[in-house]
Scaffold this active site. Structure first.
Site, PDB file in Angstrom:
ATOM      1  N   THR A 206      50.427  37.641  59.832  1.00 57.02           N
ATOM      2  CA  THR A 206      51.756  37.250  60.280  1.00 57.02           C
ATOM      3  C   THR A 206      51.761  36.785  61.736  1.00 57.02           C
ATOM      4  OG1 THR A 206      53.953  38.154  60.751  1.00 57.02           O
ATOM      5  CG2 THR A 206      52.143  39.713  60.815  1.00 57.02           C
ATOM      6  N   ASP A 207      52.747  35.964  62.081  1.00 56.42           N
ATOM      7  CA  ASP A 207      52.910  35.561  63.489  1.00 56.42           C
ATOM      8  C   ASP A 207      53.432  36.712  64.349  1.00 56.42           C
ATOM      9  OD1 ASP A 207      55.524  35.665  62.524  1.00 56.42           O
ATOM     10  OD2 ASP A 207      56.094  33.668  63.215  1.00 56.42           O
ATOM     11  N   GLU A 208      53.908  37.786  63.701  1.00 57.87           N
ATOM     12  CA  GLU A 208      54.477  38.898  64.481  1.00 57.87           C
ATOM     13  C   GLU A 208      53.425  39.600  65.339  1.00 57.87           C
ATOM     14  OE1 GLU A 208      57.243  41.499  62.657  1.00 57.87           O
ATOM     15  OE2 GLU A 208      58.147  39.922  61.452  1.00 57.87           O
TER      16      GLU A 208
ATOM     17  N   LYS B  39      49.451  45.149  61.158  1.00 59.93           N
ATOM     18  CA  LYS B  39      48.856  43.854  60.765  1.00 59.93           C
ATOM     19  C   LYS B  39      47.872  43.382  61.838  1.00 59.93           C
ATOM     20  CE  LYS B  39      49.617  41.568  57.650  1.00 59.93           C
ATOM     21  NZ  LYS B  39      49.051  41.509  56.266  1.00 59.93           N
TER      22      LYS B  39
ATOM     23  N   TYR C  92      55.014  47.718  61.914  1.00 62.32           N
ATOM     24  CA  TYR C  92      54.488  46.725  60.959  1.00 62.32           C
ATOM     25  C   TYR C  92      53.521  45.766  61.644  1.00 62.32           C
ATOM     26  CZ  TYR C  92      54.348  42.265  58.479  1.00 62.32           C
ATOM     27  OH  TYR C  92      53.910  41.089  57.892  1.00 62.32           O
TER      28      TYR C  92
HETATM   29  P1  NAD Z   1      55.743  41.826  49.640  1.00 55.33           P
HETATM   30  O1  NAD Z   1      56.204  43.099  50.269  1.00 55.33           O
HETATM   31  O2  NAD Z   1      56.734  40.995  48.910  1.00 55.33           O
HETATM   32  O3  NAD Z   1      54.546  42.115  48.617  1.00 55.33           O
HETATM   33  C1  NAD Z   1      53.496  42.984  48.910  1.00 55.33           C
HETATM   34  C2  NAD Z   1      52.745  43.256  47.628  1.00 55.33           C
HETATM   35  O4  NAD Z   1      51.620  44.111  47.937  1.00 55.33           O
HETATM   36  C3  NAD Z   1      53.576  43.993  46.563  1.00 55.33           C
HETATM   37  O5  NAD Z   1      53.380  43.410  45.301  1.00 55.33           O
HETATM   38  C4  NAD Z   1      53.020  45.420  46.602  1.00 55.33           C
HETATM   39  O6  NAD Z   1      53.118  46.088  45.351  1.00 55.33           O
HETATM   40  C5  NAD Z   1      51.575  45.165  46.992  1.00 55.33           C
HETATM   41  N1  NAD Z   1      50.962  46.335  47.650  1.00 55.33           N
HETATM   42  C6  NAD Z   1      51.488  47.080  48.668  1.00 55.33           C
HETATM   43  N2  NAD Z   1      50.638  48.076  48.986  1.00 55.33           N
HETATM   44  C7  NAD Z   1      49.552  47.935  48.180  1.00 55.33           C
HETATM   45  C8  NAD Z   1      48.324  48.650  48.045  1.00 55.33           C
HETATM   46  N3  NAD Z   1      48.056  49.725  48.807  1.00 55.33           N
HETATM   47  N4  NAD Z   1      47.429  48.238  47.135  1.00 55.33           N
HETATM   48  C9  NAD Z   1      47.694  47.154  46.338  1.00 55.33           C
HETATM   49  N5  NAD Z   1      48.844  46.461  46.407  1.00 55.33           N
HETATM   50  C10 NAD Z   1      49.758  46.839  47.330  1.00 55.33           C
HETATM   51  O7  NAD Z   1      55.041  41.015  50.812  1.00 55.33           O
HETATM   52  P2  NAD Z   1      55.026  39.436  51.079  1.00 55.33           P
HETATM   53  O8  NAD Z   1      56.241  39.065  51.836  1.00 55.33           O
HETATM   54  O9  NAD Z   1      54.691  38.730  49.840  1.00 55.33           O
HETATM   55  O10 NAD Z   1      53.801  39.344  52.113  1.00 55.33           O
HETATM   56  C11 NAD Z   1      52.471  39.148  51.630  1.00 55.33           C
HETATM   57  C12 NAD Z   1      51.526  39.123  52.815  1.00 55.33           C
HETATM   58  O11 NAD Z   1      51.891  38.067  53.695  1.00 55.33           O
HETATM   59  C13 NAD Z   1      51.541  40.391  53.648  1.00 55.33           C
HETATM   60  O12 NAD Z   1      50.220  40.660  54.064  1.00 55.33           O
HETATM   61  C14 NAD Z   1      52.426  40.041  54.835  1.00 55.33           C
HETATM   62  O13 NAD Z   1      52.047  40.800  55.967  1.00 55.33           O
HETATM   63  C15 NAD Z   1      52.106  38.580  55.004  1.00 55.33           C
HETATM   64  N6  NAD Z   1      53.173  37.749  55.587  1.00 55.33           N
HETATM   65  C16 NAD Z   1      54.427  37.768  55.061  1.00 55.33           C
HETATM   66  C17 NAD Z   1      55.394  36.905  55.595  1.00 55.33           C
HETATM   67  C18 NAD Z   1      56.803  36.848  55.045  1.00 55.33           C
HETATM   68  O14 NAD Z   1      57.642  36.159  55.627  1.00 55.33           O
HETATM   69  N7  NAD Z   1      57.111  37.496  53.940  1.00 55.33           N
HETATM   70  C19 NAD Z   1      55.074  36.070  56.672  1.00 55.33           C
HETATM   71  C20 NAD Z   1      53.776  36.119  57.194  1.00 55.33           C
HETATM   72  C21 NAD Z   1      52.829  36.940  56.627  1.00 55.33           C
HETATM   73  O1  DAU Z   2      57.445  36.411  60.986  1.00 57.14           O
HETATM   74  C1  DAU Z   2      56.840  36.788  59.783  1.00 57.14           C
HETATM   75  C2  DAU Z   2      57.471  38.066  59.251  1.00 57.14           C
HETATM   76  O2  DAU Z   2      58.746  37.698  58.724  1.00 57.14           O
HETATM   77  C3  DAU Z   2      56.613  38.723  58.176  1.00 57.14           C
HETATM   78  O3  DAU Z   2      55.393  39.130  58.735  1.00 57.14           O
HETATM   79  C4  DAU Z   2      57.338  39.928  57.584  1.00 57.14           C
HETATM   80  O4  DAU Z   2      56.567  40.476  56.525  1.00 57.14           O
HETATM   81  C5  DAU Z   2      58.679  39.461  57.047  1.00 57.14           C
HETATM   82  O5  DAU Z   2      59.404  40.576  56.564  1.00 57.14           O
HETATM   83  C6  DAU Z   2      59.479  38.752  58.139  1.00 57.14           C
HETATM   84  O6  DAU Z   2      59.873  39.691  59.162  1.00 57.14           O
HETATM   85  P1  DAU Z   2      61.343  39.670  59.826  1.00 57.14           P
HETATM   86  O7  DAU Z   2      61.627  40.988  60.401  1.00 57.14           O
HETATM   87  O8  DAU Z   2      61.487  38.490  60.712  1.00 57.14           O
HETATM   88  O9  DAU Z   2      62.234  39.395  58.481  1.00 57.14           O
HETATM   89  P2  DAU Z   2      63.660  39.976  58.039  1.00 57.14           P
HETATM   90  O10 DAU Z   2      64.102  39.170  56.872  1.00 57.14           O
HETATM   91  O11 DAU Z   2      63.636  41.460  57.906  1.00 57.14           O
HETATM   92  O12 DAU Z   2      64.587  39.617  59.283  1.00 57.14           O
HETATM   93  C7  DAU Z   2      64.771  38.266  59.714  1.00 57.14           C
HETATM   94  C8  DAU Z   2      65.674  38.283  60.932  1.00 57.14           C
HETATM   95  O13 DAU Z   2      66.991  38.653  60.514  1.00 57.14           O
HETATM   96  C9  DAU Z   2      65.260  39.315  61.972  1.00 57.14           C
HETATM   97  O14 DAU Z   2      65.554  38.784  63.267  1.00 57.14           O
HETATM   98  C10 DAU Z   2      66.174  40.510  61.693  1.00 57.14           C
HETATM   99  C11 DAU Z   2      67.440  39.860  61.150  1.00 57.14           C
HETATM  100  N1  DAU Z   2      68.204  40.607  60.121  1.00 57.14           N
HETATM  101  C12 DAU Z   2      67.519  41.129  59.067  1.00 57.14           C
HETATM  102  C13 DAU Z   2      68.200  41.791  58.062  1.00 57.14           C
HETATM  103  C14 DAU Z   2      67.456  42.407  56.881  1.00 57.14           C
HETATM  104  C15 DAU Z   2      69.581  40.691  60.214  1.00 57.14           C
HETATM  105  O15 DAU Z   2      70.195  40.186  61.183  1.00 57.14           O
HETATM  106  N2  DAU Z   2      70.240  41.333  59.213  1.00 57.14           N
HETATM  107  C16 DAU Z   2      69.624  41.899  58.151  1.00 57.14           C
HETATM  108  O16 DAU Z   2      70.302  42.510  57.273  1.00 57.14           O
END
Ligand code: NAD
Ligand code: DAU
Length: 351
Positions: free
Chosen positions: A134-136, A163, A159
């Site tokens: 992630t970019d975080e 990562k 988180y």
């Molecule tokens: P998600 O939470 O939707 O899915 C995670 C999946 O991993 C689920 O299916 C869960 O059952 C599985 N999992 C969790 N713990 C596990 C374990 N111990 N063993 C096997 N499986 C396990 O997550 P996502 O949003 O699809 O993110 C996927 C990846 O991309 C993550 O590594 C996350 O850090 C990264 N990422 C997500 C975002 C985003 O915006 N969602 C952005 C950048 C990077």
């Molecule tokens: O940047 C990549 C990340 O983006 C991934 O690594 C994470 O897995 C993914 O969950 C996401 O993280 P964020 O914290 O940015 O996503 P979230 O949807 O939780 O929140 C997006 C923005 O909105 C953040 O600034 C918090 C805000 N927010 C979130 C929720 C759930 C609100 O204002 N209200 C809300 O109810």
């Protein structure tokens, strides 16, 4: 030659998009997923009868299970997406994040290394381990600037710290042991099959049901939104053609303040599903206590990925968000059952 990929976390939001894409492209795919609250096999209904798809319910922290999966499936490629992914949950309970994201990644790396060392020279040359992050990990930007691959790590949430730790382990397994790895760090994804704890699906479903739309702080925080299928395309390209030991930033070039995102969703829903009794859905916006340690701005410079591998996103935020809203309106059968797992209550507020 058939390409064989082991995808971890393939029942999650991004992992399922990757699995759907690779199965359709003809890869042999093994999806390894523990099925936590975020894992959902219904996200794979479109492909789960395909002869080139199989599923293994297992924890990446279970070394014996990972060893058997690698030995029997014999992948050329591992794409590692399994993680605890929600920042707010990491504030309430960081333990699972350390266990899966750090210890689980370590366990998987150890088993991948053991597997790779046992391959013949040609198979060793073909093998790759792609770590998805992630970019975080870069922390928070001010008004200006973009995250580049050489931006120093400065994670601020449990988180992102977990990562960042996993990224460092992957890098070390490349430099110390020679495991052929490639890494990518992505901005916020959105699109179909997104679990409704995240801002965009939560806003869509609450707006549909006439419930308050919680915006943290004043909604001024900025995220760089990327449509999930654009990310899946980037991941396939990075996994297969990225330079070993390198990391690639992936971003949509779609910076938006959270309040703009929520207002945009309200406007689309007012047009697609007008509700005279409710009136304009912007009226549902409710400013709530900010997230502790809330990063102000994320924005990606994806120039390396574009210049080296030729990737550009195909969706704008406007086209992607319209598709996403329509998908949730058309797919209540996917999200209705999730209410039993999560009732859209506020998470991570206390810190
Ligand atoms: P998600 O939470 O939707 O899915 C995670 C999946 O991993 C689920 O299916 C869960 O059952 C599985 N999992 C969790 N713990 C596990 C374990 N111990 N063993 C096997 N499986 C396990 O997550 P996502 O949003 O699809 O993110 C996927 C990846 O991309 C993550 O590594 C996350 O850090 C990264 N990422 C997500 C975002 C985003 O915006 N969602 C952005 C950048 C990077
Ligand atoms: O940047 C990549 C990340 O983006 C991934 O690594 C994470 O897995 C993914 O969950 C996401 O993280 P964020 O914290 O940015 O996503 P979230 O949807 O939780 O929140 C997006 C923005 O909105 C953040 O600034 C918090 C805000 N927010 C979130 C929720 C759930 C609100 O204002 N209200 C809300 O109810």
């Amino acid at each position: 030659m058939t390409r064989r990929v082991l995808v971890t976390g393939g029942a999650g939001f991004i992992g399922s998009a990757v699995v759907r894409r690779l199965v359709r492209a003809g890869w042999e795919v093994l999806n390894v997923d523990k099925l936590t609250y975020a894992g959902n096999l219904a996200s794979l209904n479109e492909i789960d009868n395909s002869p080139n798809y199989r599923f293994l319910k297992a924890d990446i922290g279970d070394g014996a299970a990972m060893r058997e999966a690698l030995d029997t499936f014999r992948p050329d490629l591992v794409m590692h997406l399994a993680a605890e992914s929600h920042v707010d949950r990491s504030i309430d309970g960081p333990g699972d994040f350390i266990q899966t994201n750090v210890v689980g990644t370590f366990t998987l790396l150890q088993e991948a290394l053991r597997h790779w060392r046992g391959l013949d020279a040609a198979a060793q040359k073909a093998f790759r381990f792609h770590h998805i992050s992630t970019d975080e990990v870069y922390g928070s930007l001010g008004e200006d600037g973009l995250f580049r691959e050489d931006t120093p790590y400065q994670p601020n949430s449990p988180y992102s710290a977990s990562k960042a730790a996993s990224d460092h382990l992957v890098r070390a397994w490349f430099h110390t042991y020679g495991l052929p790895v490639v890494m990518s760090n992505c901005s916020n994804n959105y699109g179909p099959y997104h679990f409704p704890e995240k801002l965009i699906p939560l806003t869509i479903l609450n707006a549909l049901e006439g419930k308050p739309l919680p915006v943290y702080g004043r909604g001024e925080n900025v995220r760089d939104w990327l449509y999930v299928d654009d990310h899946a395309a980037a991941l396939e390209l990075i996994a297969t053609t990225g330079r070993l030991g390198e990391s690639y930033n992936v971003g949509g070039n779609n910076e938006r303040r959270n309040i703009e995102v929520v207002r945009t969703i309200c406007a689309i829903m007012d047009r697609l599903v007008p509700d005279a009794a409710l009136g304009a859905r912007e009226g549902l916006i409710t400013f709530v206590t900010d997230r502790p340690g809330h990063d102000a701005r994320y924005a990606i410079d994806a120039g390396k990925l574009k210049n080296e591998l030729g990737w550009v996103p195909s969706e704008t935020f406007e086209s992607g968000i319209e598709k996403t809203v329509r998908w949730y309106l058309d797919n209540a059968a996917w999200w209705e059952p999730l209410k039993a797992r999560y009732d859209r209550a506020r998470l991570g507020a206390k810190g």
